[in-house]
Design a protein around this motif. Structure first.
Motif, PDB file in Angstrom:
ATOM      1  N   VAL A 105      54.060  46.238  28.722  1.00 60.87           N
ATOM      2  CA  VAL A 105      52.217  45.442  28.733  1.00 60.87           C
ATOM      3  C   VAL A 105      52.911  44.052  27.329  1.00 60.87           C
ATOM      4  CG1 VAL A 105      49.875  44.359  28.274  1.00 60.87           C
ATOM      5  CG2 VAL A 105      51.172  46.734  29.835  1.00 60.87           C
ATOM      6  N   GLU A 106      53.684  43.190  28.017  1.00 61.47           N
ATOM      7  CA  GLU A 106      53.628  41.865  26.871  1.00 61.47           C
ATOM      8  C   GLU A 106      52.655  40.517  27.495  1.00 61.47           C
ATOM      9  OE1 GLU A 106      57.952  39.786  26.322  1.00 61.47           O
ATOM     10  OE2 GLU A 106      58.290  41.593  27.433  1.00 61.47           O
ATOM     11  N   GLY A 107      52.200  39.616  26.176  1.00 62.40           N
ATOM     12  CA  GLY A 107      51.025  38.725  26.712  1.00 62.40           C
ATOM     13  C   GLY A 107      49.700  38.974  27.346  1.00 62.40           C
ATOM     14  N   LEU A 108      49.632  38.968  28.513  1.00 59.87           N
ATOM     15  CA  LEU A 108      48.124  38.916  29.276  1.00 59.87           C
ATOM     16  C   LEU A 108      47.441  39.949  29.989  1.00 59.87           C
ATOM     17  CD1 LEU A 108      47.131  35.227  30.470  1.00 59.87           C
ATOM     18  CD2 LEU A 108      46.136  36.636  28.089  1.00 59.87           C
ATOM     19  N   ALA A 109      46.992  40.615  30.130  1.00 55.65           N
ATOM     20  CA  ALA A 109      47.288  41.581  30.661  1.00 55.65           C
ATOM     21  C   ALA A 109      45.683  41.303  31.673  1.00 55.65           C
ATOM     22  CB  ALA A 109      46.843  42.853  30.380  1.00 55.65           C
ATOM     23  N   VAL A 110      45.454  41.003  32.209  1.00 53.87           N
ATOM     24  CA  VAL A 110      43.932  41.057  32.785  1.00 53.87           C
ATOM     25  C   VAL A 110      43.563  40.863  33.704  1.00 53.87           C
ATOM     26  CG1 VAL A 110      41.942  38.997  33.366  1.00 53.87           C
ATOM     27  CG2 VAL A 110      44.209  38.150  31.838  1.00 53.87           C
ATOM     28  N   GLY A 111      42.200  41.687  33.782  1.00 58.92           N
ATOM     29  CA  GLY A 111      41.503  42.378  35.279  1.00 58.92           C
ATOM     30  C   GLY A 111      42.211  43.719  35.624  1.00 58.92           C
ATOM     31  N   ILE A 112      43.383  43.852  36.774  1.00 61.57           N
ATOM     32  CA  ILE A 112      43.986  44.592  37.027  1.00 61.57           C
ATOM     33  C   ILE A 112      44.779  44.774  36.680  1.00 61.57           C
ATOM     34  CG2 ILE A 112      45.472  43.372  38.666  1.00 61.57           C
ATOM     35  CD1 ILE A 112      44.247  46.572  40.065  1.00 61.57           C
ATOM     36  N   VAL A 123      51.897  53.898  27.983  1.00 63.26           N
ATOM     37  CA  VAL A 123      51.677  52.352  27.667  1.00 63.26           C
ATOM     38  C   VAL A 123      51.997  51.977  26.993  1.00 63.26           C
ATOM     39  CG1 VAL A 123      49.694  51.184  28.155  1.00 63.26           C
ATOM     40  CG2 VAL A 123      49.336  52.636  30.331  1.00 63.26           C
ATOM     41  N   TYR A 124      52.692  50.764  26.749  1.00 66.39           N
ATOM     42  CA  TYR A 124      53.283  49.904  25.353  1.00 66.39           C
ATOM     43  C   TYR A 124      52.846  48.804  25.919  1.00 66.39           C
ATOM     44  CZ  TYR A 124      55.513  54.827  25.842  1.00 66.39           C
ATOM     45  OH  TYR A 124      56.494  55.962  25.536  1.00 66.39           O
ATOM     46  N   VAL A 125      52.330  48.646  24.547  1.00 64.11           N
ATOM     47  CA  VAL A 125      52.381  46.562  24.577  1.00 64.11           C
ATOM     48  C   VAL A 125      52.776  46.187  22.932  1.00 64.11           C
ATOM     49  CG1 VAL A 125      49.530  47.849  25.598  1.00 64.11           C
ATOM     50  CG2 VAL A 125      49.524  47.458  23.299  1.00 64.11           C
ATOM     51  N   ALA A 126      52.433  45.503  23.521  1.00 65.38           N
ATOM     52  CA  ALA A 126      52.302  43.887  22.598  1.00 65.38           C
ATOM     53  C   ALA A 126      52.013  43.597  21.521  1.00 65.38           C
ATOM     54  CB  ALA A 126      53.487  42.887  22.768  1.00 65.38           C
ATOM     55  N   LYS A 127      52.081  43.725  19.978  1.00 67.05           N
ATOM     56  CA  LYS A 127      50.806  43.720  19.091  1.00 67.05           C
ATOM     57  C   LYS A 127      49.827  42.730  19.175  1.00 67.05           C
ATOM     58  CE  LYS A 127      53.394  46.318  15.521  1.00 67.05           C
ATOM     59  NZ  LYS A 127      54.641  45.866  14.711  1.00 67.05           N
ATOM     60  N   ASP A 128      49.796  41.673  20.161  1.00 62.26           N
ATOM     61  CA  ASP A 128      49.582  40.424  20.122  1.00 62.26           C
ATOM     62  C   ASP A 128      49.339  40.496  21.834  1.00 62.26           C
ATOM     63  OD1 ASP A 128      52.084  39.964  21.439  1.00 62.26           O
ATOM     64  OD2 ASP A 128      52.231  38.179  20.613  1.00 62.26           O
ATOM     65  N   ALA A 129      49.815  41.828  22.493  1.00 71.68           N
ATOM     66  CA  ALA A 129      48.966  41.340  24.128  1.00 71.68           C
ATOM     67  C   ALA A 129      47.516  41.106  24.192  1.00 71.68           C
ATOM     68  CB  ALA A 129      49.490  42.604  24.442  1.00 71.68           C
ATOM     69  N   CYS A 165      30.776  41.153  28.778  1.00 69.95           N
ATOM     70  CA  CYS A 165      30.669  40.018  28.122  1.00 69.95           C
ATOM     71  C   CYS A 165      32.288  39.722  27.928  1.00 69.95           C
ATOM     72  CB  CYS A 165      30.470  40.606  26.022  1.00 69.95           C
ATOM     73  SG  CYS A 165      28.743  41.493  26.288  1.00 69.95           S
ATOM     74  N   GLY A 166      32.939  39.663  28.657  1.00 68.57           N
ATOM     75  CA  GLY A 166      34.185  39.286  28.983  1.00 68.57           C
ATOM     76  C   GLY A 166      35.231  39.264  26.925  1.00 68.57           C
ATOM     77  N   ALA A 167      34.913  40.860  26.290  1.00 64.52           N
ATOM     78  CA  ALA A 167      35.408  40.856  24.842  1.00 64.52           C
ATOM     79  C   ALA A 167      36.986  40.953  25.739  1.00 64.52           C
ATOM     80  CB  ALA A 167      34.679  42.058  24.379  1.00 64.52           C
ATOM     81  N   VAL A 168      38.387  40.316  24.632  1.00 62.61           N
ATOM     82  CA  VAL A 168      39.379  40.829  24.702  1.00 62.61           C
ATOM     83  C   VAL A 168      39.750  41.945  23.792  1.00 62.61           C
ATOM     84  CG1 VAL A 168      41.898  39.403  24.441  1.00 62.61           C
ATOM     85  CG2 VAL A 168      39.472  37.967  25.506  1.00 62.61           C
ATOM     86  N   MET A 169      40.804  42.397  23.828  1.00 63.49           N
ATOM     87  CA  MET A 169      41.212  43.526  23.812  1.00 63.49           C
ATOM     88  C   MET A 169      43.251  43.447  23.051  1.00 63.49           C
ATOM     89  SD  MET A 169      41.728  47.584  23.627  1.00 63.49           S
ATOM     90  CE  MET A 169      39.242  47.671  23.727  1.00 63.49           C
ATOM     91  N   GLU A 170      42.821  42.957  21.787  1.00 61.82           N
ATOM     92  CA  GLU A 170      44.412  43.080  21.352  1.00 61.82           C
ATOM     93  C   GLU A 170      45.377  44.170  21.270  1.00 61.82           C
ATOM     94  OE1 GLU A 170      45.427  40.063  18.024  1.00 61.82           O
ATOM     95  OE2 GLU A 170      44.703  38.411  18.731  1.00 61.82           O
ATOM     96  N   GLY A 171      46.475  44.333  21.833  1.00 60.17           N
ATOM     97  CA  GLY A 171      47.689  45.342  21.858  1.00 60.17           C
ATOM     98  C   GLY A 171      47.598  46.142  20.387  1.00 60.17           C
ATOM     99  N   ALA A 172      47.213  45.710  19.240  1.00 58.49           N
ATOM    100  CA  ALA A 172      47.134  46.276  18.158  1.00 58.49           C
ATOM    101  C   ALA A 172      46.266  47.961  18.211  1.00 58.49           C
ATOM    102  CB  ALA A 172      47.584  46.189  16.573  1.00 58.49           C
ATOM    103  N   GLU A 173      45.020  46.959  18.341  1.00 61.44           N
ATOM    104  CA  GLU A 173      43.642  47.949  19.049  1.00 61.44           C
ATOM    105  C   GLU A 173      43.516  48.608  20.231  1.00 61.44           C
ATOM    106  OE1 GLU A 173      39.073  47.289  19.263  1.00 61.44           O
ATOM    107  OE2 GLU A 173      39.823  45.316  19.291  1.00 61.44           O
ATOM    108  N   ALA A 180      46.798  52.684  24.782  1.00 55.81           N
ATOM    109  CA  ALA A 180      47.915  52.296  24.583  1.00 55.81           C
ATOM    110  C   ALA A 180      48.457  53.262  23.856  1.00 55.81           C
ATOM    111  CB  ALA A 180      49.122  50.769  24.422  1.00 55.81           C
ATOM    112  N   ASN A 181      49.850  54.061  24.163  1.00 51.56           N
ATOM    113  CA  ASN A 181      50.761  54.564  23.570  1.00 51.56           C
ATOM    114  C   ASN A 181      50.986  54.084  22.048  1.00 51.56           C
ATOM    115  OD1 ASN A 181      51.116  56.172  25.964  1.00 51.56           O
ATOM    116  ND2 ASN A 181      51.486  57.677  24.984  1.00 51.56           N
TER     117      ASN A 181
END
Length: 259
Positions: A105-112, A123-129, A165-173, A180-181
């Motif tokens: 996962v890089e960048g946006l991961a919205v909804g689905i 699951v592996y994510v970018a820190k700034d996803a 609330c539509g809160a956004v979570m970054e990859g690091a969190e 994410a793993n």
């Protein structure tokens, strides 16, 4: 933009099936035709003994911005029946899928884009996803059994903040909370995901399938998907949803004060 086979890139790398979202100009927003193609590929892979793992990724530095709002609008205006949505078929497949599924996962991961991750084994994510599930902002409800699974992973209050609330979570969190793993620099996300997919592909497939079956209650997950799906379909044709989709198209905030 019309759908095309290239909106989904399918690559078989030895024993690993890669499914890449490739609708880059639309931030990889998923259409009904794309869901159909993904579902077809997963079903075929389930019956193919040569495929040992499935990997999801996105092109253009984006995982996916979620469902294409135009498809929702077609349902809201009566031009398409919600019962025909291919995403529901895809979700039912994922509820009982026994082969390992990995996401990069890089960048946006919205909804689905986020709820799909709940059905991935690694699951592996970018820190700034940036991960979000702003269903209520579209006058909708959670899907993919996320109303069950997301609170189990990150807690009910954080999950509610993301849904309502539509809160956004970054990859690091996401990595800190167990969604994410691992959170990595963007350049290392796909490399790591592929390494893990290859590692799993070398293990005993029967043992992996049984382990996954023991860890996941597929019947419970499918039942929750059905509950959500019925409400989701109702919401798609609600006046609130029509206002939300119209506001999205007009690039304004929806006005729910009339409801």
């Amino acid at each position: 933009m019309p759908d095309s086979p290239e909106d989904i890139l399918i690559t078989r790398n030895a024993t690993i099936l890669e499914i890449a979202f490739n609708r880059v100009p639309k931030k990889n927003a998923l259409t009904d035709a794309m869901y159909r193609q993904i579902a077809d590929q997963l079903e075929a892979a389930a019956d193919d003994e040569g495929i040992r793992a499935v990997l999801f990724r996105g092109e253009g530095g984006v995982f996916t911005s979620g469902n294409d709002i135009h498809d929702f609008s077609l349902i809201a205006t009566g031009q398409r029946d919600a019962k025909d949505m291919q995403v529901m078929r895809l979700l039912r497949i994922l509820a009982h899928y026994e082969k390992p599924v990995i996401a990069a996962v890089e960048g946006l991961a919205v909804g689905i884009g986020l709820t799909l991750l709940l059905h991935c084994d690694l699951v592996y994510v970018a820190k700034d996803a940036r991960l979000s599930v702003p269903f209520v902002d579209l006058a909708l409800v959670p899907e993919a059994a996320s109303s069950l699974l997301l609170p189990q992973i990150i807690g009910p209050r954080r999950a509610y903040a993301m849904f309502a609330c539509g809160a956004v979570m970054e990859g690091a969190e996401a990595a800190e909370l167990g969604l994410a793993n691992e959170a990595l620099d963007a350049a290392h996300v796909l490399v790591t995901a592929r390494e893990k997919a290859h590692m799993l592909s070398q293990k005993a497939p029967g043992a992996l399938a049984l382990t996954k079956r023991l860890m996941r209650d597929g019947a419970l997950i499918a039942a929750q998907m059905d509950r959500e799906g019925a409400l989701f379909a109702e919401r798609l044709v609600s006046p609130e949803a029509r206002e939300a989709f119209m506001a999205f198209a007009q690039k304004r905030r929806p006005d729910f004060s009339q409801f």
